[in-house]
Every structure is written in C-alpha cells, then in structure tokens.
Design an enzyme around this catalytic site. Sequence first.
Site, PDB file in Angstrom:
ATOM      1  N   GLU A 149       0.726  -1.186   0.052  1.00 41.32           N
ATOM      2  CA  GLU A 149      -0.002  -0.077   0.043  1.00 41.32           C
ATOM      3  C   GLU A 149       1.003   1.296  -0.099  1.00 41.32           C
ATOM      4  O   GLU A 149       0.438   2.138  -0.778  1.00 41.32           O
ATOM      5  CB  GLU A 149      -0.950   0.164   1.199  1.00 41.32           C
ATOM      6  CG  GLU A 149      -2.128  -1.191   1.399  1.00 41.32           C
ATOM      7  CD  GLU A 149      -3.243  -0.847  -0.009  1.00 41.32           C
ATOM      8  OE1 GLU A 149      -3.166  -0.150  -0.478  1.00 41.32           O
ATOM      9  OE2 GLU A 149      -3.976  -1.998   0.056  1.00 41.32           O
ATOM     10  N   ASP A 294      -4.197  -9.453  -8.787  1.00 40.20           N
ATOM     11  CA  ASP A 294      -4.539  -8.566  -9.943  1.00 40.20           C
ATOM     12  C   ASP A 294      -3.294  -7.757 -10.465  1.00 40.20           C
ATOM     13  O   ASP A 294      -2.716  -7.898 -11.435  1.00 40.20           O
ATOM     14  CB  ASP A 294      -5.951  -7.845  -9.606  1.00 40.20           C
ATOM     15  CG  ASP A 294      -5.347  -7.072  -8.203  1.00 40.20           C
ATOM     16  OD1 ASP A 294      -4.638  -7.482  -7.265  1.00 40.20           O
ATOM     17  OD2 ASP A 294      -6.380  -6.213  -7.809  1.00 40.20           O
ATOM     18  N   GLU A 398     -18.457  -6.135  -3.397  1.00 35.68           N
ATOM     19  CA  GLU A 398     -17.256  -6.450  -3.539  1.00 35.68           C
ATOM     20  C   GLU A 398     -16.706  -7.896  -3.929  1.00 35.68           C
ATOM     21  O   GLU A 398     -15.979  -8.114  -4.903  1.00 35.68           O
ATOM     22  CB  GLU A 398     -16.774  -6.523  -2.074  1.00 35.68           C
ATOM     23  CG  GLU A 398     -15.132  -6.845  -1.761  1.00 35.68           C
ATOM     24  CD  GLU A 398     -14.159  -5.752  -2.245  1.00 35.68           C
ATOM     25  OE1 GLU A 398     -14.660  -4.710  -2.807  1.00 35.68           O
ATOM     26  OE2 GLU A 398     -12.987  -5.721  -2.057  1.00 35.68           O
ATOM     27  N   GLU A 417     -11.521   0.340 -10.328  1.00 36.45           N
ATOM     28  CA  GLU A 417     -11.183  -0.595 -11.310  1.00 36.45           C
ATOM     29  C   GLU A 417     -12.149  -0.609 -12.378  1.00 36.45           C
ATOM     30  O   GLU A 417     -11.689  -0.610 -13.792  1.00 36.45           O
ATOM     31  CB  GLU A 417     -11.115  -2.176 -10.881  1.00 36.45           C
ATOM     32  CG  GLU A 417      -9.833  -2.486  -9.867  1.00 36.45           C
ATOM     33  CD  GLU A 417     -10.011  -1.543  -8.467  1.00 36.45           C
ATOM     34  OE1 GLU A 417     -11.036  -1.207  -8.204  1.00 36.45           O
ATOM     35  OE2 GLU A 417      -8.940  -1.737  -7.808  1.00 36.45           O
ATOM     36  N   THR A 503      -0.455   1.024 -10.808  1.00 36.81           N
ATOM     37  CA  THR A 503      -1.763   0.505 -10.418  1.00 36.81           C
ATOM     38  C   THR A 503      -2.699   1.358  -9.460  1.00 36.81           C
ATOM     39  O   THR A 503      -3.872   1.120  -9.119  1.00 36.81           O
ATOM     40  CB  THR A 503      -1.634  -0.958  -9.744  1.00 36.81           C
ATOM     41  OG1 THR A 503      -2.799  -1.613  -9.511  1.00 36.81           O
ATOM     42  CG2 THR A 503      -0.825  -0.746  -8.493  1.00 36.81           C
TER      43      THR A 503
HETATM   44  C1  DMJ Z   1      -6.014   0.619  -5.342  1.00 33.48           C
HETATM   45  O1  DMJ Z   1      -5.325   1.098  -4.310  1.00 33.48           O
HETATM   46  C2  DMJ Z   1      -5.400   0.163  -6.277  1.00 33.48           C
HETATM   47  O2  DMJ Z   1      -5.975   0.213  -7.500  1.00 33.48           O
HETATM   48  C3  DMJ Z   1      -4.927  -1.271  -6.207  1.00 33.48           C
HETATM   49  O3  DMJ Z   1      -4.149  -1.762  -7.305  1.00 33.48           O
HETATM   50  C4  DMJ Z   1      -5.844  -2.189  -5.786  1.00 33.48           C
HETATM   51  N1  DMJ Z   1      -6.800  -1.411  -4.763  1.00 33.48           N
HETATM   52  C5  DMJ Z   1      -7.178  -0.182  -4.783  1.00 33.48           C
HETATM   53  C6  DMJ Z   1      -8.419   0.235  -5.288  1.00 33.48           C
HETATM   54  O4  DMJ Z   1      -9.322  -0.650  -5.170  1.00 33.48           O
END
Ligand code: DMJ
Length: 569
Positions: A149, A294, A398, A417, A503
């Site tokens: 994170e 992912d 979710e 997403e 991401t």
């Molecule tokens: C974000 O922090 C990023 O997109 C990560 O890749 C996945 N989770 C969250 C959003 O859902």
Amino acid sequence: MLAKILFLLASVAPFLVLLQGSWASEKAFNIFRYPPNNLDRKYGRVSEHERRELANATRAMFYFGYENYMKHAYPKDELNPIYCSGRGPDWENPSNININDILGDYSLTLIDALDTLAILGDAVEFRKAVQLVIENVTFDKNSTVQVFEANIRLLGALLSAHLLILDKSKPFGDLEPEWYDGELLEMASDLASRLLPAFDNSKTGLPHPRVNLRDGVPKGSRTDTCTAGAGTLLVEFGVLSRLIGDPVYEMSARRANKVLWNLRNAKTGLFGNVVDVDTGKWMGELSGVGAGLDSFYEYLLKAFILFGEEDDYSMFNETYTLVKQYMRRGRPHCNSGFGEHPLYVNVDMKNGGTQTTWIDSLQAAFAGVQVLAGDMEEAICTHALYYTIWKKYGVLPERFNWQRISPDVMFYPLRPEFVESTYLLYQATRNPFYLHVGRDILTSLNNLTRAECGYATVHSVLDMTLEDRMESFFLSETCKYLYLLFDIDNPVNLKSHQYMFTTEGHILPLGPWLRKKRWDVDLFQNAETVIQVNASHASCAAIDKERIYGLPLRSHYLEQISGTLGVEL
Ligand code: DMJ
C-alpha cells in the site's frame, strides 16, 4: 551489438502493444452485418456539449472530495465524509490492519491526489499541495504499514509528481514551485529506504508484508503475504532506482518476482493467492485475476512497457495464456458464436478446477490489462459483465456470486477498477458506449455515495447504507479515470503513448531514461540511441466513423448478459 538490438526491440515494443490493440479492435468490431437495434441506438452518440458537462461534473466531484478533505481531515490520512472529520492510524488497536495497513499518519489522501490535480490542470493547487507535503510530511513515524500500500499509494504518487514537475514541456501548466530542488524525489527515496527492510531476513527473497517505518519488520509479525503484495513493487522501485542510480530497489523487486515465478505450480503454471515469505509455501491456493493477484500480472506487463526488459514480457505472456486456458469459461469468442457470456473464475492452482462461484470487484481492472495487452475482444467482454453488475446495483459489490446472481460481499468502497477499464476501452475504441457507461458511473456516485462532506463507502449494495470512509484512491483513481474519460483533449489523452498509469492510477511519463540503468555501463551507452516516440502509433481516432455507431459487444450478447442478471439496460 546483440545487446543494442535487444534494447531497440524492447524500446519499440510498448508501441507494438498499442498497435496490436488497434489491429485487434478492427477485427472485433466487424458488426455491420447486423442492423442497429434499440440498444445500438441508445448507446450511440454522446454530444460534445454533454461530454463537456460530464467532464465538469467529474471535476466538481473531485473538488467536493478534495476540498472537504483539506478542510476537515488534512493533515490526517483520510476523510470521514459523513461526520466531516479526519482519520489516521488506529493507534489503540494495532491489529486493525484494515486501517493500519494503509494509514500511516502521513497525509495519505493529499499525496495520493497530487497528480490528479495536475491532470485537472490546477497548477496553483498542485504547487500548494506539493509545498504542504514537503513542509509537513515525514515518514519518520512509528507506523506499521503494508509495504504494498505504501508503495503504490505514496511512493508512486511522489515519483509521479516529481516527474511531472521536471517535465520542461509543461503540458499541465507550470507545476514547478520556483524553489523546487528535487524534494519529492528525496522523500520518495527516504520512504523506499524505510520499506526496503521488508526484504531483510527474508529467507526466500519475498518481502515481508508489513514494516514499521522506523524499526523495520516488527518482531513476530505475520509472514503471509498475498501474491500481489509481494509482486507489485517493480514499477515504483524500478523507476526510483533508475532515477537515483541505486539498483537495490529494482533488484529487490525483480528478485521477488522471480521467486514468485519459481513458485508457480509445476503442472499448471498458475500462482496461488497467498504465500509465506519465510517458507515460500503457498498458504492460499486460489488462482484468479482479482484480489490477491491482480496487480502482479498488471506489473509484469507494465514493467515491460516502462523498462523494456523482455523477461517481464515473457512472464506476462505466459501467465496471460494460462489465465485464459484455466480460468476462462463461456463461449470461445466474445462477439460471435453461441454459449454463455465469457467469465474468468477463481480456480485451484493445482489443477485449474473452479473453486468459487464469485468474482470480485477488483477483477474489473483485468479488462484494462487486456486492453494494454492488445486483447480487445476479451477486454470488451470482461468489461461488459461488470457493466451489467454495476447497472444491477448502481455500484459494484465487493463479491458477486455468478451462480446465485446476488452479491456475496456487499460493500463498495468507491473502487476505481471498473472506471479504469471503461476509460482504457474508450481510449482504445473511441466507442461512445463507454461514455454512456461513464455517465452511469458518475450518476450513481453522485446519487448513491455523496455525503455531507465527501463521497462515502457503500456499506451494502442491497440497501445502499453508507460507511464513514473515503479511501484515498477515490481521488487518485476513480475521479481521475472518470475525468480523463470525458476530457478527451487532456494532455494525457493527446499523448497517451507517452504516459503509463501505475496500479494506483499515478501517471509516469515514458522515456528513454527509463531504459537506462545507470549502474550498467554497457546499457547506459546503448540507451543513448533508443526510442523515437511516435505519436501516430497511439491514435485510435482513426477508427471508421460508421463503426462507432455500433456497440462494442453486439447487442444480442449484451441483452443475453443483462437478461441473465435481470437488468434493464
Ligand atoms: C487501489 O489501491 C489500487 O487500484 C490497487 O491496485 C487495488 N486496490 C485499490 C483500489 O481498489
């Protein structure tokens, strides 16, 4: 010489990826054997006027969240949008990882939002925010946070803002405070040096999932990490290494990827979703394209786009082939033939057998990865399923159970997403269907999640009750992608071949310098000759005028999926 040729090949490959995408889309959209029906008409044109209004409404959405964060929450990490207050780490309850993994007492939302301000063209607020970050944020905190994170939300944001400031062509206005002297890069470097101890004492080379920013890995802390947690460091760590000329970050991230690679199942080649960093043993053997895995796949491809290393591309390609082989169900082709709508399910890594009857909302990003990989047909299909689920509830639960056609896990924390893949599909196809989808998203967010002082997490998609939390990715990703969808003349869109999104939605300018490893003399010399950025490659505007009046997924297939889910489009 060989190194030079390889390097040149690697350098043009990202553009080949884009080219491949537009070629695939040409084939996928051969739809005019069918007369347009009501759905085709409904999802046809969006007027210029409306598109501009949608862009403005998205701006307003961002500012409502951002200004309220600055007023009620800053310098805390997150905004509580219902009670209009700020939120930081849960100091009383260190085991509350839902909060403490993410909030580290470092004004997270402000940092995460920096490049969205730039993209909105708000150079004044960007400079102000940069100054606040530099003057007030320190990572010298007794906070135990998740490495993944902190990497994607903070390190990526700092690197992105730093690189945007350095861009002499100033596409987003004058972002550089006159006194700026690389402070954001120094902060990025300081933060990364505090994350690096995650690799200390790791018997396998995989990073520990959590570090204390002062003391490193806490004694006795958990050693189970999700695959994405261990394998989503390479983009940010690689960029940092190449900027400061210190290979340690990139090498650690690369080694972690290699370790994961070697742990894949001998029979199927699939990865599990949870691994123990001490033993290298899989603790979770679920393999899928959503939570837990992912961004690992995503970063194999994105690392290649940035750095041009063939190994990353082969790992991505091999994995992508296996994902399709083992996880894809439904009719063989998205836009032709018979059978159920295609779906990527969660499987057992050992044999590819279906393991769950749910898909999760993070999987909606996979369509975006498929766009980047040039597999447009699949991207269209993947996205269409999530659109139908979104229409059913107004947001994405979710977890959605595709067998019972009902949600298994009810909340929606304003995740980006689905917006992200909508945006990327629009960029790749220019089909107005995706603008309609964007309008639906914007309407839902405003109708269902807007609270007193910001946008709130949906607690349950069944009754639309809200929770008092606005995650930082709402401003850094959800609003950004939605704005970029509508703001077609944004510099990021006009020069889309020159940027890549991390991401967490942070933009990184692509360039020859990213192909340079300053610690590798040979490559450094060869790198001087590479990359001709060629604007013509990325132009998707050349799609036939006629074609844009048809749906990307043929209407009878869209009706099929909406019928199954009981949704009226
Ligand atoms: C974000 O922090 C990023 O997109 C990560 O890749 C996945 N989770 C969250 C959003 O859902």
